[in-house]
Write a protein that holds these residues in place. Sequence first.
Motif: not given
Length: 122
Positions: A14-24
């Motif tokens: 909790x309090x952390x970060x993530x970066x999601x990617x979506x390749x098309x």
Amino acid sequence: QVQLVESGGGLVQAGGSLRLSCAASGRTFRTYNMGWFRQAPGNEREFVAAISWSGGSTYYADSVKGRFTISRDNAKNTEYLQMNSLKPEDTAVYYCAAGPGPFTTSKGYDYWGQGTQVTVSS
């Protein structure tokens, strides 16, 4: 036809970060509005964020506004979801989607990725 593949999910405190990617795949990526939805166990799929085909307009669910940022790079056929200040209630499978709209309902999207799990521990 557009094929979507998400990546970047995982386990974070909790309090952390993530970066999601979506390749098309496909040359038509830049003509589609793009969105992120999520589904937690026992819950219906819910809207998280969306971005217009040009990137000029963005939309967010109230629950993530100010914490999540959606963006896209049409040159790379990729959509992103930067998630900051994560909370345990953000735990869900996150799906990217492409379609003509409307932006905030799943009915506005024709193509879906397979989903990526995001788990936020307390």
